[in-house]
Design an enzyme around this catalytic site. Sequence first.
Site: not given
Length: 275
Positions: A45, A119, A151
């Site tokens: 990321e 995200k 994540c």
Amino acid sequence: MKITVSCVQLLPRLGDKQYNLEKMRSWVETVMTQYPKTQLIVFPELMTSGYEGTPEMFQELAETLPDGESMRLMGELARKHHVHIVYGFPERDPVLTDVLYNAAVLIDSDGKARGTYRKVHPFADEKRWCRAGCGFPVFDTEIGKLGIMICWDTGFPEVARCYALQGVDLLIVSTNWEDPYADDWDLITKARAFDNTLHLVAANRIGNDGGTLSFFGHSKIMDPVGREIAALDEEKEGVISAEIDLSLTQKERARYYTFFRDRRPDVYGEIVKPY
């Protein structure tokens, strides 16, 4: 279908895009030298920027699909080696140009930026600079249907399940999962693979940005019932690689893991109610 995947575990330099791009370039060459059959390379990321930056830094380093600086460089490498590449970066909205996302881009083996995943669950201070994404795009490629998570998304069973219900063949995670939560990370990577009988590949970073957080690595390649195929469970830069057989998903779902055949969506209404 069998494919070879590689995850690169690195330490980016905060705010130094040129340094980070050169490091990514070097590691693509390393992967393709050491594991020449690789068809997919996954980076962590926010690989182009680092994590603990200011809103102003992310505004400065953000790129817009499809012709951002990193996309041009990674596109050249992807085309040269006929490999797919996924990495995290701050993305600028092409219309609302002051709006940013914590995103991951897929570069295909022809060097084209096929699209981004934004995200959906920004974490903690990320909310100071990025807006949440609102969908789960599936990338249909020559190596299968790919679904990307970033994540904290991995901690939500709904995300991987949305991808599974859309028929993806592989879950890809680009992450900056932090200390001291290595045990949590090891557990959820197994769980998301097992929950959905899907292979999962995850690249995490290491080190720190000089702020309050540090990162431990533990990059993973998991099989469809949550067993590790390969892992780098040390805080060091490096690469893991494995050949995975995507046909195992349907074999395992038919053999014993009949989650999708036995689902009861008619009684699952509670999970979409506000908490």
